[in-house]
Design a protein around this motif. Structure first.
Motif, PDB file in Angstrom:
ATOM      1  N   GLY A  47      33.819  36.624  34.886  1.00  0.00           N
ATOM      2  CA  GLY A  47      34.919  37.348  35.841  1.00  0.00           C
ATOM      3  C   GLY A  47      36.235  36.239  35.739  1.00  0.00           C
ATOM      4  N   ALA A  48      37.254  36.805  35.397  1.00  0.00           N
ATOM      5  CA  ALA A  48      38.608  36.246  35.347  1.00  0.00           C
ATOM      6  C   ALA A  48      39.509  36.357  36.431  1.00  0.00           C
ATOM      7  CB  ALA A  48      38.912  36.155  34.064  1.00  0.00           C
TER       8      ALA A  48
ATOM      9  N   GLY B  61      41.432  43.408  37.217  1.00  0.00           N
ATOM     10  CA  GLY B  61      40.504  43.714  38.425  1.00  0.00           C
ATOM     11  C   GLY B  61      41.168  43.767  39.495  1.00  0.00           C
TER      12      GLY B  61
ATOM     13  N   ASN C  21      46.347  43.906  44.243  1.00  0.00           N
ATOM     14  CA  ASN C  21      45.983  44.079  45.508  1.00  0.00           C
ATOM     15  C   ASN C  21      47.406  43.965  46.183  1.00  0.00           C
ATOM     16  OD1 ASN C  21      46.840  41.186  46.137  1.00  0.00           O
ATOM     17  ND2 ASN C  21      45.435  40.802  44.727  1.00  0.00           N
ATOM     18  N   GLY C  22      47.266  44.326  47.505  1.00  0.00           N
ATOM     19  CA  GLY C  22      48.621  44.612  48.254  1.00  0.00           C
ATOM     20  C   GLY C  22      49.484  43.050  48.548  1.00  0.00           C
TER      21      GLY C  22
ATOM     22  N   SER D  29      46.326  37.376  54.269  1.00  0.00           N
ATOM     23  CA  SER D  29      45.679  37.354  55.440  1.00  0.00           C
ATOM     24  C   SER D  29      44.531  36.582  55.644  1.00  0.00           C
ATOM     25  CB  SER D  29      45.504  38.932  55.780  1.00  0.00           C
ATOM     26  OG  SER D  29      44.131  39.252  55.157  1.00  0.00           O
TER      27      SER D  29
ATOM     28  N   THR E 297      35.302  40.596  26.662  1.00  0.00           N
ATOM     29  CA  THR E 297      34.100  39.884  26.114  1.00  0.00           C
ATOM     30  C   THR E 297      33.204  39.974  27.351  1.00  0.00           C
ATOM     31  OG1 THR E 297      35.315  38.513  24.888  1.00  0.00           O
ATOM     32  CG2 THR E 297      33.124  37.981  25.037  1.00  0.00           C
TER      33      THR E 297
ATOM     34  N   VAL F 121      29.890  39.831  29.898  1.00  0.00           N
ATOM     35  CA  VAL F 121      28.848  39.267  29.753  1.00  0.00           C
ATOM     36  C   VAL F 121      27.806  40.245  30.106  1.00  0.00           C
ATOM     37  CG1 VAL F 121      27.235  37.786  31.307  1.00  0.00           C
ATOM     38  CG2 VAL F 121      29.649  36.942  30.646  1.00  0.00           C
TER      39      VAL F 121
ATOM     40  N   ASN G 212      32.624  40.006  41.971  1.00  0.00           N
ATOM     41  CA  ASN G 212      33.052  40.755  43.166  1.00  0.00           C
ATOM     42  C   ASN G 212      32.667  42.311  43.099  1.00  0.00           C
ATOM     43  OD1 ASN G 212      33.857  40.033  45.847  1.00  0.00           O
ATOM     44  ND2 ASN G 212      35.778  40.867  45.406  1.00  0.00           N
TER      45      ASN G 212
ATOM     46  N   TYR H  12      33.588  44.276  40.881  1.00  0.00           N
ATOM     47  CA  TYR H  12      33.271  45.026  39.790  1.00  0.00           C
ATOM     48  C   TYR H  12      31.956  44.790  38.918  1.00  0.00           C
ATOM     49  CZ  TYR H  12      38.061  46.319  39.798  1.00  0.00           C
ATOM     50  OH  TYR H  12      39.496  46.786  40.103  1.00  0.00           O
TER      51      TYR H  12
ATOM     52  N   ASP I  96      28.600  44.546  37.599  1.00  0.00           N
ATOM     53  CA  ASP I  96      27.810  45.599  36.871  1.00  0.00           C
ATOM     54  C   ASP I  96      26.207  45.198  36.650  1.00  0.00           C
ATOM     55  OD1 ASP I  96      27.973  43.585  34.834  1.00  0.00           O
ATOM     56  OD2 ASP I  96      29.607  44.571  33.847  1.00  0.00           O
TER      57      ASP I  96
ATOM     58  N   SER J 198      39.645  50.756  46.967  1.00  0.00           N
ATOM     59  CA  SER J 198      40.985  50.519  47.824  1.00  0.00           C
ATOM     60  C   SER J 198      41.975  51.052  47.051  1.00  0.00           C
ATOM     61  CB  SER J 198      40.924  48.979  48.108  1.00  0.00           C
ATOM     62  OG  SER J 198      41.940  49.015  48.901  1.00  0.00           O
TER      63      SER J 198
ATOM     64  N   SER K  40      39.637  41.347  51.736  1.00  0.00           N
ATOM     65  CA  SER K  40      41.012  40.202  52.192  1.00  0.00           C
ATOM     66  C   SER K  40      40.664  38.981  51.425  1.00  0.00           C
ATOM     67  CB  SER K  40      40.798  39.925  53.657  1.00  0.00           C
ATOM     68  OG  SER K  40      41.090  40.862  54.512  1.00  0.00           O
TER      69      SER K  40
HETATM   70  C1  LIG Z   1      43.976  48.102  45.912  1.00  0.00           C
HETATM   71  C2  LIG Z   1      43.458  46.851  46.487  1.00  0.00           C
HETATM   72  C3  LIG Z   1      44.379  46.076  47.579  1.00  0.00           C
HETATM   73  C4  LIG Z   1      44.028  44.945  48.080  1.00  0.00           C
HETATM   74  N1  LIG Z   1      44.902  44.021  49.069  1.00  0.00           N
HETATM   75  C5  LIG Z   1      44.580  42.844  49.399  1.00  0.00           C
HETATM   76  C6  LIG Z   1      45.524  42.297  50.112  1.00  0.00           C
HETATM   77  O1  LIG Z   1      46.574  42.858  50.734  1.00  0.00           O
HETATM   78  N2  LIG Z   1      45.096  41.251  50.772  1.00  0.00           N
HETATM   79  C7  LIG Z   1      44.055  40.504  50.411  1.00  0.00           C
HETATM   80  O2  LIG Z   1      43.730  39.378  50.925  1.00  0.00           O
HETATM   81  N3  LIG Z   1      43.120  41.203  49.421  1.00  0.00           N
HETATM   82  C8  LIG Z   1      43.517  42.237  48.883  1.00  0.00           C
HETATM   83  N4  LIG Z   1      42.598  43.026  48.045  1.00  0.00           N
HETATM   84  C9  LIG Z   1      41.460  42.006  47.736  1.00  0.00           C
HETATM   85  C10 LIG Z   1      41.424  40.943  46.662  1.00  0.00           C
HETATM   86  O3  LIG Z   1      42.429  41.713  45.526  1.00  0.00           O
HETATM   87  C11 LIG Z   1      40.209  40.712  46.072  1.00  0.00           C
HETATM   88  O4  LIG Z   1      39.290  40.358  47.171  1.00  0.00           O
HETATM   89  C12 LIG Z   1      40.300  39.654  45.040  1.00  0.00           C
HETATM   90  O5  LIG Z   1      41.160  39.777  44.086  1.00  0.00           O
HETATM   91  C13 LIG Z   1      38.937  39.239  44.251  1.00  0.00           C
HETATM   92  O6  LIG Z   1      39.158  38.485  43.475  1.00  0.00           O
HETATM   93  P1  LIG Z   1      37.994  38.260  42.462  1.00  0.00           P
HETATM   94  O7  LIG Z   1      38.221  37.308  41.563  1.00  0.00           O
HETATM   95  O8  LIG Z   1      36.766  37.697  43.025  1.00  0.00           O
HETATM   96  O9  LIG Z   1      37.699  39.762  41.709  1.00  0.00           O
HETATM   97  P2  LIG Z   1      38.219  40.325  40.694  1.00  0.00           P
HETATM   98  O10 LIG Z   1      39.819  40.133  40.925  1.00  0.00           O
HETATM   99  O11 LIG Z   1      38.085  42.023  41.146  1.00  0.00           O
HETATM  100  O12 LIG Z   1      37.550  40.001  39.225  1.00  0.00           O
HETATM  101  C14 LIG Z   1      36.127  40.178  39.082  1.00  0.00           C
HETATM  102  C15 LIG Z   1      36.320  40.424  37.600  1.00  0.00           C
HETATM  103  O13 LIG Z   1      35.080  40.455  36.754  1.00  0.00           O
HETATM  104  C16 LIG Z   1      35.023  41.195  35.767  1.00  0.00           C
HETATM  105  N5  LIG Z   1      33.826  41.791  35.320  1.00  0.00           N
HETATM  106  C17 LIG Z   1      32.836  42.377  36.039  1.00  0.00           C
HETATM  107  N6  LIG Z   1      31.689  42.467  35.219  1.00  0.00           N
HETATM  108  C18 LIG Z   1      31.775  41.644  34.496  1.00  0.00           C
HETATM  109  C19 LIG Z   1      31.009  41.343  33.216  1.00  0.00           C
HETATM  110  N7  LIG Z   1      29.821  41.815  33.052  1.00  0.00           N
HETATM  111  N8  LIG Z   1      31.358  40.193  32.257  1.00  0.00           N
HETATM  112  C20 LIG Z   1      32.725  39.712  32.372  1.00  0.00           C
HETATM  113  N9  LIG Z   1      33.404  40.236  33.397  1.00  0.00           N
HETATM  114  C21 LIG Z   1      33.056  41.063  34.321  1.00  0.00           C
HETATM  115  C22 LIG Z   1      36.036  42.163  35.989  1.00  0.00           C
HETATM  116  O14 LIG Z   1      36.405  42.704  34.725  1.00  0.00           O
HETATM  117  C23 LIG Z   1      37.315  41.602  36.839  1.00  0.00           C
HETATM  118  O15 LIG Z   1      38.342  41.298  36.036  1.00  0.00           O
HETATM  119  C24 LIG Z   1      42.808  44.027  47.725  1.00  0.00           C
HETATM  120  C25 LIG Z   1      42.294  44.846  46.739  1.00  0.00           C
HETATM  121  C26 LIG Z   1      42.361  46.203  46.024  1.00  0.00           C
HETATM  122  C27 LIG Z   1      41.926  46.651  45.025  1.00  0.00           C
END
Ligand SMILES: Cc1cc2nc3c(=O)[nH]c(=O)nc-3n(C[C@H](O)[C@H](O)[C@H](O)COP(=O)(O)OP(=O)(O)OC[C@H]3O[C@@H](n4cnc5c(N)ncnc54)[C@H](O)[C@@H]3O)c2cc1C
Length: 422
Positions: free
Chosen positions: A32-33, A62, A67-68, A72, A204, A206, A232, A234, A236, A251, A362
């Motif tokens: 996950g990037a 992802g 996000n917004g 926060s 690519t 996993v 997070n 996403y 799978d 969201s 958040s």
């Molecule tokens: C519409 C929206 C509004 C939001 N607004 C806010 C906000 O205003 N303030 C706030 O604090 N937070 C907000 N959030 C939440 C915040 O964006 C997320 O909590 C944060 O980006 C999570 O980051 P992450 O890197 O953990 O996950 P993500 O950015 O979701 O990245 C996870 C990645 O894992 C990858 N992945 C999944 N399965 C596999 C696999 N099998 N192999 C390889 N890669 C895989 C996906 O492709 C994805 O790119 C919002 C989210 C959304 C969707």
């Protein structure tokens, strides 16, 4: 005609990098990037580790660029409730960590010189009823005393300094909660990661997280000293174990058509960010150029009728600002956030595999914070310690990765909000 490409992608669209060979051995594999994965990767690469980050789509596409952009660092449970539920020391430590995490975000942006429209123009959380406001005042006093934050109590007659709406019965102002442009921030973070020597493999997937040292990817198997899972919302079937413990929730956000500058100045005098003290509260903000309103909320009907869901969000804009009746939606989009059963951001290990997830919507502040914590664990650095260290979450009863119960849960919380408003 409504567009469904995230507004942010106009200025910084996620773009696939140059395809590179998958190395069959490296020090750390990250699945996950997003903000979590890249933040972990930067710390590890700067400590001399060879790191491969895999994403099943284009890196950043992802939640992290959708996000917004509201910084926060929110926790769903209030300070007093956290202290009651987790003990006074740990409950307080969680809230202190939120302060550190917000500060760390700001320091990182400044230290790396990332241009992401970072602004600290004030945060206003509105009370939907006088009773809500009483509770919010008590909570603000407690946080000010215990944490030394500057939560400002704004009586209803004074709230227009923050928000040009009569909907609220007062609210709380915070100046330490900012906003940014998420896609510009992500682009800056990705550049920092690549400069640090991180290899990012777009498109690519996993396919299987086999154990703490082995993953199977779309382009070959990899052996590593450690694996971090950063999927997070996403997550799978590559990690069926995780899917039974973390619930993805959709969201959705809209960006309105452009609004006159003088109207925007009246509705959002400080051009800050906004939320509501409700379980299913809305969040909103101006676009960084101050011309549009971006408003979001939970959306369980995405498969059924996304355009209808977007129009309902536009109705919400009008409910807050009646003078915007008839406002058009320029674009709407949706992404996945992740909840754990106890609704806390979580960092834990299962058989040596490290997980950071469950930011409950958040994650802009929490995801980089826990990504770094995951890296510090691998490095044996004492900065790994966190009040959110936990055992693996329990499985959610009757849940197999398909959140069939969400419409009921969201309906339930909607009814709770409605009752609270009576
Ligand atoms: C519409 C929206 C509004 C939001 N607004 C806010 C906000 O205003 N303030 C706030 O604090 N937070 C907000 N959030 C939440 C915040 O964006 C997320 O909590 C944060 O980006 C999570 O980051 P992450 O890197 O953990 O996950 P993500 O950015 O979701 O990245 C996870 C990645 O894992 C990858 N992945 C999944 N399965 C596999 C696999 N099998 N192999 C390889 N890669 C895989 C996906 O492709 C994805 O790119 C919002 C989210 C959304 C969707």
């Amino acid at each position: 005609m409504m567009n469904s490409i995230p507004y942010w992608w106009r200025h910084a669209p996620p773009t696939p990098g140059k395809q590179q060979n998958v190395q069959s051995n490296c020090d750390v594999v990250i699945v996950g990037a997003g903000l979590t994965g890249l933040s972990a990767a930067i710390v590890l690469a700067r400590a001399g580790k060879s790191v491969q980050v895999f994403d099943r789509g284009i890196a950043g596409a992802g939640a992290s660029t959708q996000n917004g952009g509201i910084l926060s660092g929110n926790l769903r449970m209030g300070l007093t409730a956290s202290m009651a539920a987790y003990g006074p020391d740990r409950g307080l430590a969680m809230y202190k960590e939120a302060i550190d995490a917000r500060r760390a975000f700001r320091d990182f942006v400044n230290a790396e010189g990332i241009k992401c429209d970072l602004q600290y123009n004030g945060r206003f959380t509105g009370a939907m009823t006088p009773r809500d406001f009483d509770g919010m005042k008590r909570a603000a006093d407690e946080e000010n005393e215990a944490l030394g934050v500057d939560a400002q109590i704004l009586e209803r007659q004074d709230q227009n300094a923050m928000v040009g709406s009569d909907l609220y019965h007062g609210g709380i102002g915070r100046d330490d909660i900012g906003s940014m442009h998420p896609a510009k921030f992500y682009a800056g973070l990705l550049a920092v990661a690549i400069n640090a020597g991180v290899t990012v493999h777009d498109n690519t997937a996993v396919l299987n997280v086999l154990d703490q040292n082995h993953v199977e990817t779309l382009r070959g198997n990899v052996t590593a000293d450690r694996v971090i899972v950063a999927m997070n919302g996403y997550a799978d079937n590559s990690d069926a174990w995780l899917r039974k413990r973390v619930v993805p929730v959709t969201s959705r956000i809209i960006a309105t058509d452009e609004i006159d500058t003088d109207v925007m100045a009246r509705l959002m005098p400080r051009m800050g960010t906004f939320g509501e003290a409700r379980y299913l509260g809305r969040y909103y903000r101006p676009s960084p150029d101050g011309k549009r309103i971006l408003l979001g909320g939970r959306d369980v009907l995405v498969g059924a009728n996304p355009a209808g869901a977007a129009r309902r969000l536009a109705d919400n804009v009008v409910a807050i600002f009646p003078e915007l009746r008839g406002i058009g939606v320029d674009t709407h989009w949706a992404g996945q956030v992740a909840y754990t059963q106890d609704e806390l951001p979580s960092i834990f290990e299962r058989d040596g595999i490290i997980y950071a997830c469950g930011y409950c919507g958040s994650g802009t502040v929490w995801a980089p914070w826990f990504g770094r914590k995951a890296a510090y664990r691998i490095l044996g650095d004492e900065r790994a310690r966190s009040a959110f260290d936990c055992n693996p979450p329990k499985t959610i009863p009757l849940y197999n990765g398909r959140p069939w119960f969400l419409p009921f849960a969201i309906g339930y919380y909607g009814v709770r909000d409605w009752i609270a408003g009576r």
